[in-house]
Design a protein around this motif. Structure first.
Motif, PDB file in Angstrom:
ATOM      1  N   SER A  99     -35.935  13.159  29.925  1.00 13.98           N
ATOM      2  CA  SER A  99     -34.907  12.968  30.026  1.00 13.98           C
ATOM      3  C   SER A  99     -34.151  13.309  28.758  1.00 13.98           C
ATOM      4  O   SER A  99     -35.037  13.441  26.987  1.00 13.98           O
ATOM      5  CB  SER A  99     -35.242  11.624  30.325  1.00 13.98           C
ATOM      6  OG  SER A  99     -35.218  10.339  29.837  1.00 13.98           O
ATOM      7  N   GLU A 100     -33.502  13.005  28.211  1.00 11.03           N
ATOM      8  CA  GLU A 100     -32.478  13.295  27.227  1.00 11.03           C
ATOM      9  C   GLU A 100     -31.344  12.751  26.996  1.00 11.03           C
ATOM     10  O   GLU A 100     -30.126  11.924  27.653  1.00 11.03           O
ATOM     11  CB  GLU A 100     -31.777  14.538  26.773  1.00 11.03           C
ATOM     12  CG  GLU A 100     -32.705  15.688  26.501  1.00 11.03           C
ATOM     13  CD  GLU A 100     -32.578  17.475  26.236  1.00 11.03           C
ATOM     14  OE1 GLU A 100     -31.444  16.323  25.727  1.00 11.03           O
ATOM     15  OE2 GLU A 100     -33.243  17.611  26.519  1.00 11.03           O
ATOM     16  N   MET A 124     -37.098   5.871  28.473  1.00  8.87           N
ATOM     17  CA  MET A 124     -36.241   7.746  29.079  1.00  8.87           C
ATOM     18  C   MET A 124     -37.915   8.288  30.159  1.00  8.87           C
ATOM     19  O   MET A 124     -39.194   8.070  29.278  1.00  8.87           O
ATOM     20  CB  MET A 124     -35.915   8.069  28.115  1.00  8.87           C
ATOM     21  CG  MET A 124     -34.923   7.528  26.809  1.00  8.87           C
ATOM     22  SD  MET A 124     -34.287   8.438  25.132  1.00  8.87           S
ATOM     23  CE  MET A 124     -34.327   9.922  26.078  1.00  8.87           C
ATOM     24  N   LYS A 125     -37.856   8.771  31.396  1.00  8.99           N
ATOM     25  CA  LYS A 125     -38.768   9.285  31.883  1.00  8.99           C
ATOM     26  C   LYS A 125     -39.066  11.205  30.835  1.00  8.99           C
ATOM     27  O   LYS A 125     -37.689  11.296  30.251  1.00  8.99           O
ATOM     28  CB  LYS A 125     -38.034  10.144  32.921  1.00  8.99           C
ATOM     29  CG  LYS A 125     -38.673   8.226  34.131  1.00  8.99           C
ATOM     30  CD  LYS A 125     -37.911   8.550  35.208  1.00  8.99           C
ATOM     31  CE  LYS A 125     -38.269   7.328  36.099  1.00  8.99           C
ATOM     32  NZ  LYS A 125     -37.750   6.976  36.996  1.00  8.99           N
ATOM     33  N   THR A 153     -43.155   8.897  28.991  1.00  4.97           N
ATOM     34  CA  THR A 153     -41.833   7.981  29.469  1.00  4.97           C
ATOM     35  C   THR A 153     -41.392   7.742  28.026  1.00  4.97           C
ATOM     36  O   THR A 153     -42.729   7.440  26.779  1.00  4.97           O
ATOM     37  CB  THR A 153     -42.091   6.890  29.561  1.00  4.97           C
ATOM     38  OG1 THR A 153     -42.882   5.659  28.989  1.00  4.97           O
ATOM     39  CG2 THR A 153     -42.278   6.518  31.721  1.00  4.97           C
ATOM     40  N   PHE A 183     -27.136   8.763  31.963  1.00  2.24           N
ATOM     41  CA  PHE A 183     -28.491   9.726  31.315  1.00  2.24           C
ATOM     42  C   PHE A 183     -29.404   9.756  32.705  1.00  2.24           C
ATOM     43  O   PHE A 183     -29.458   8.762  32.243  1.00  2.24           O
ATOM     44  CB  PHE A 183     -29.149   9.439  29.804  1.00  2.24           C
ATOM     45  CG  PHE A 183     -27.303   9.332  29.217  1.00  2.24           C
ATOM     46  CD1 PHE A 183     -26.874  10.432  28.480  1.00  2.24           C
ATOM     47  CD2 PHE A 183     -27.671   8.818  28.452  1.00  2.24           C
ATOM     48  CE1 PHE A 183     -25.676  10.393  28.333  1.00  2.24           C
ATOM     49  CE2 PHE A 183     -26.524   7.682  27.412  1.00  2.24           C
ATOM     50  CZ  PHE A 183     -25.763   9.786  27.471  1.00  2.24           C
ATOM     51  N   GLU A 184     -29.281  10.754  32.706  1.00  5.26           N
ATOM     52  CA  GLU A 184     -30.078  10.900  34.194  1.00  5.26           C
ATOM     53  C   GLU A 184     -32.064  10.422  33.657  1.00  5.26           C
ATOM     54  O   GLU A 184     -32.060  11.161  32.521  1.00  5.26           O
ATOM     55  CB  GLU A 184     -30.441  12.489  34.872  1.00  5.26           C
ATOM     56  CG  GLU A 184     -31.178  12.540  35.879  1.00  5.26           C
ATOM     57  CD  GLU A 184     -31.854  14.309  36.611  1.00  5.26           C
ATOM     58  OE1 GLU A 184     -32.201  14.400  37.247  1.00  5.26           O
ATOM     59  OE2 GLU A 184     -30.219  14.983  36.212  1.00  5.26           O
ATOM     60  N   GLY A 185     -32.729  10.154  34.169  1.00  3.20           N
ATOM     61  CA  GLY A 185     -33.868   9.141  33.980  1.00  3.20           C
ATOM     62  C   GLY A 185     -33.900   8.169  32.731  1.00  3.20           C
ATOM     63  O   GLY A 185     -34.850   8.197  31.831  1.00  3.20           O
ATOM     64  N   VAL A 186     -32.958   7.683  32.812  1.00  2.60           N
ATOM     65  CA  VAL A 186     -32.989   6.549  31.090  1.00  2.60           C
ATOM     66  C   VAL A 186     -32.553   5.532  32.317  1.00  2.60           C
ATOM     67  O   VAL A 186     -30.680   5.355  32.541  1.00  2.60           O
ATOM     68  CB  VAL A 186     -32.036   7.485  29.931  1.00  2.60           C
ATOM     69  CG1 VAL A 186     -31.539   6.332  29.364  1.00  2.60           C
ATOM     70  CG2 VAL A 186     -32.010   8.225  29.473  1.00  2.60           C
ATOM     71  N   LYS A 218     -34.678  12.747  22.973  1.00  2.17           N
ATOM     72  CA  LYS A 218     -35.576  12.883  24.032  1.00  2.17           C
ATOM     73  C   LYS A 218     -37.253  12.707  24.255  1.00  2.17           C
ATOM     74  O   LYS A 218     -37.684  12.372  23.388  1.00  2.17           O
ATOM     75  CB  LYS A 218     -35.779  14.446  23.484  1.00  2.17           C
ATOM     76  CG  LYS A 218     -36.027  15.658  24.982  1.00  2.17           C
ATOM     77  CD  LYS A 218     -36.242  17.096  24.717  1.00  2.17           C
ATOM     78  CE  LYS A 218     -36.907  17.475  26.040  1.00  2.17           C
ATOM     79  NZ  LYS A 218     -36.640  18.493  25.940  1.00  2.17           N
ATOM     80  N   ASP A 230     -28.459   1.300  35.177  1.00  2.63           N
ATOM     81  CA  ASP A 230     -28.827   3.191  34.775  1.00  2.63           C
ATOM     82  C   ASP A 230     -27.289   2.996  33.275  1.00  2.63           C
ATOM     83  O   ASP A 230     -26.626   2.532  32.644  1.00  2.63           O
ATOM     84  CB  ASP A 230     -27.463   3.508  35.598  1.00  2.63           C
ATOM     85  CG  ASP A 230     -27.636   4.965  35.229  1.00  2.63           C
ATOM     86  OD1 ASP A 230     -27.919   5.571  34.960  1.00  2.63           O
ATOM     87  OD2 ASP A 230     -26.144   5.511  36.104  1.00  2.63           O
TER      88      ASP A 230
END
Length: 117
Positions: A45-46, A41-42, A98, A16-19, A93, A13
């Protein structure tokens, strides 16, 4: 010599959400000058704009995204590469399904988690 496959390296992890990040090469493995990381990165996500006193070399492996320094945006896709100088603001971003990229940084204590030393 060290030979590995990125799929065998655990995703970690980033906060950052999705990263996620995979630490591929780092000092504890014997690398004295550089560390190599693989980011995923989904879509949507940023990683917000931030800066460090070390440079980054980045190669986009898969997907599409936007890289910004806060003043200009660059749309990137698989096959693109970039250099981020020390202290330059930068943020990412994911705009495609992805955004996956390799990121190489200097092997500096302040840039790499303690457990990688």
């Amino acid at each position: 010599m060290l030979v590995g496959n990125y799929r065998e390296v655990p995703e970690e992890d980033t906060g950052f959400e999705g990263v996620t990040i995979r630490w591929l090469v780092y000092p504890k493995l014997g690398a004295k000058n550089f560390a190599m990381r693989y980011f995923v990165m989904k879509k949507g996500s940023e990683i917000p704009i931030h800066q460090h006193d070390w440079e980054h070399e980045i190669f986009i492996v898969r997907g599409e995204g936007i890289i910004t320094n806060g003043k200009e945006e660059h749309h990137v896709k698989a096959g693109d590469f970039l250099y981020v100088p020390p202290n330059e603001p930068h943020g990412y971003k994911a705009t495609g399904e992805t955004l996956e990229f390799l990121c190489i940084i200097p092997a500096k204590k302040e840039a790499i988690p303690e457990e990688k030393w």
